[in-house]
Design a protein around this motif. Structure first.
Motif, PDB file in Angstrom:
ATOM      1  N   PRO A  37       0.836  -1.210   0.000  1.00 39.89           N
ATOM      2  CA  PRO A  37       0.000   0.000   0.000  1.00 39.89           C
ATOM      3  C   PRO A  37       0.869   1.258   0.000  1.00 39.89           C
ATOM      4  N   PRO A  38       0.342   2.358  -0.487  1.00 43.82           N
ATOM      5  CA  PRO A  38       1.103   3.610  -0.461  1.00 43.82           C
ATOM      6  C   PRO A  38       1.545   3.950   0.965  1.00 43.82           C
ATOM      7  N   PHE A  39       2.717   4.510   1.046  1.00 45.76           N
ATOM      8  CA  PHE A  39       3.303   4.915   2.330  1.00 45.76           C
ATOM      9  C   PHE A  39       3.499   6.426   2.265  1.00 45.76           C
ATOM     10  N   PRO A  40       2.758   7.174   3.071  1.00 46.81           N
ATOM     11  CA  PRO A  40       2.800   8.641   2.970  1.00 46.81           C
ATOM     12  C   PRO A  40       4.207   9.219   3.144  1.00 46.81           C
ATOM     13  N   ASP A  41       4.506  10.227   2.362  1.00 46.55           N
ATOM     14  CA  ASP A  41       5.801  10.897   2.478  1.00 46.55           C
ATOM     15  C   ASP A  41       6.035  11.446   3.880  1.00 46.55           C
ATOM     16  N   ALA A  42       4.979  11.864   4.551  1.00 44.35           N
ATOM     17  CA  ALA A  42       5.114  12.409   5.907  1.00 44.35           C
ATOM     18  C   ALA A  42       5.673  11.374   6.885  1.00 44.35           C
ATOM     19  N   PHE A  70       0.864  -2.586  11.160  1.00 44.62           N
ATOM     20  CA  PHE A  70       2.150  -2.037  10.759  1.00 44.62           C
ATOM     21  C   PHE A  70       2.066  -1.582   9.312  1.00 44.62           C
ATOM     22  N   HIS A  71       2.820  -0.531   9.017  1.00 45.68           N
ATOM     23  CA  HIS A  71       2.951  -0.008   7.667  1.00 45.68           C
ATOM     24  C   HIS A  71       4.444   0.200   7.454  1.00 45.68           C
ATOM     25  N   ALA A  72       4.930  -0.172   6.286  1.00 41.41           N
ATOM     26  CA  ALA A  72       6.359  -0.021   6.036  1.00 41.41           C
ATOM     27  C   ALA A  72       6.607   0.156   4.544  1.00 41.41           C
ATOM     28  N   ALA A  73       7.785   0.704   4.255  1.00 40.00           N
ATOM     29  CA  ALA A  73       8.189   0.941   2.872  1.00 40.00           C
ATOM     30  C   ALA A  73       9.704   0.927   2.790  1.00 40.00           C
ATOM     31  N   SER A  74      10.202   0.718   1.576  1.00 41.64           N
ATOM     32  CA  SER A  74      11.638   0.760   1.324  1.00 41.64           C
ATOM     33  C   SER A  74      11.887   1.363  -0.042  1.00 41.64           C
TER      34      SER A  74
END
Length: 147
Positions: A37-42, A70-74
């Motif tokens: 899912p999208p991970f907000p820039d903020a 949990f939400h995560a991005a790389s």
């Protein structure tokens, strides 16, 4: 252990068993990462950054001891796929005690540990440690709000 957590780990093992070699498995990891899912820039800030990874990784939690998400991005395609696997197991709004008590058996089941570079293995270990730390803190009464 949660039947949902067990089912997620079993499904991952079944999916990876369908692939004949690790080049196919890596491609599948990349595909999974693209579906995060999208991970907000903020949320992409130093407070949410996971140290111990060569890639840039950010993780945020929301909820409390009864239900954690949990939400995560790389910035890395393969690491994003690893995140997708971890979130599939631990990110579904589980009880913090279940999260803390659940070993990531899917890693061994799919042979992931022996097919990751040392830096990716360290990053995966750091991600799992952060999730367990958040679960422990939630059990101690901390609430999480990604803002």
């Amino acid at each position: 252990m949660s039947s949902a957590i067990d089912a997620a780990q079993a499904a991952i093992a079944e999916e990876f068993a369908l692939f004949g070699d690790w080049s196919e498995r890596y491609q599948y990891l990349i595909d999974l990462g693209r579906k995060l899912p999208p991970f907000p820039d903020a949320w992409r800030n130093e407070d949410n950054r996971l140290h111990g990874c060569q890639s840039m990784v950010w993780i945020v939690a929301e909820g409390d001891a009864q239900r954690l998400d949990f939400h995560a991005a790389s910035d890395s395609a393969i690491v994003s796929g690893l995140i997708a696997l971890v979130l599939r197991v631990y990110g579904g709004g589980h009880d913090a005690a279940e999260i803390e008590a659940t070993e990531p058996d899917f890693i061994r089941a799919i042979g992931l540990g022996s097919h990751l570079s040392p830096t990716r293995s360290n990053g995966l270990a750091a991600l799992l440690a952060r999730i367990r730390d958040i679960a422990r803190r939630a059990q101690a009464g901390e609430r999480f709000d990604p803002g």
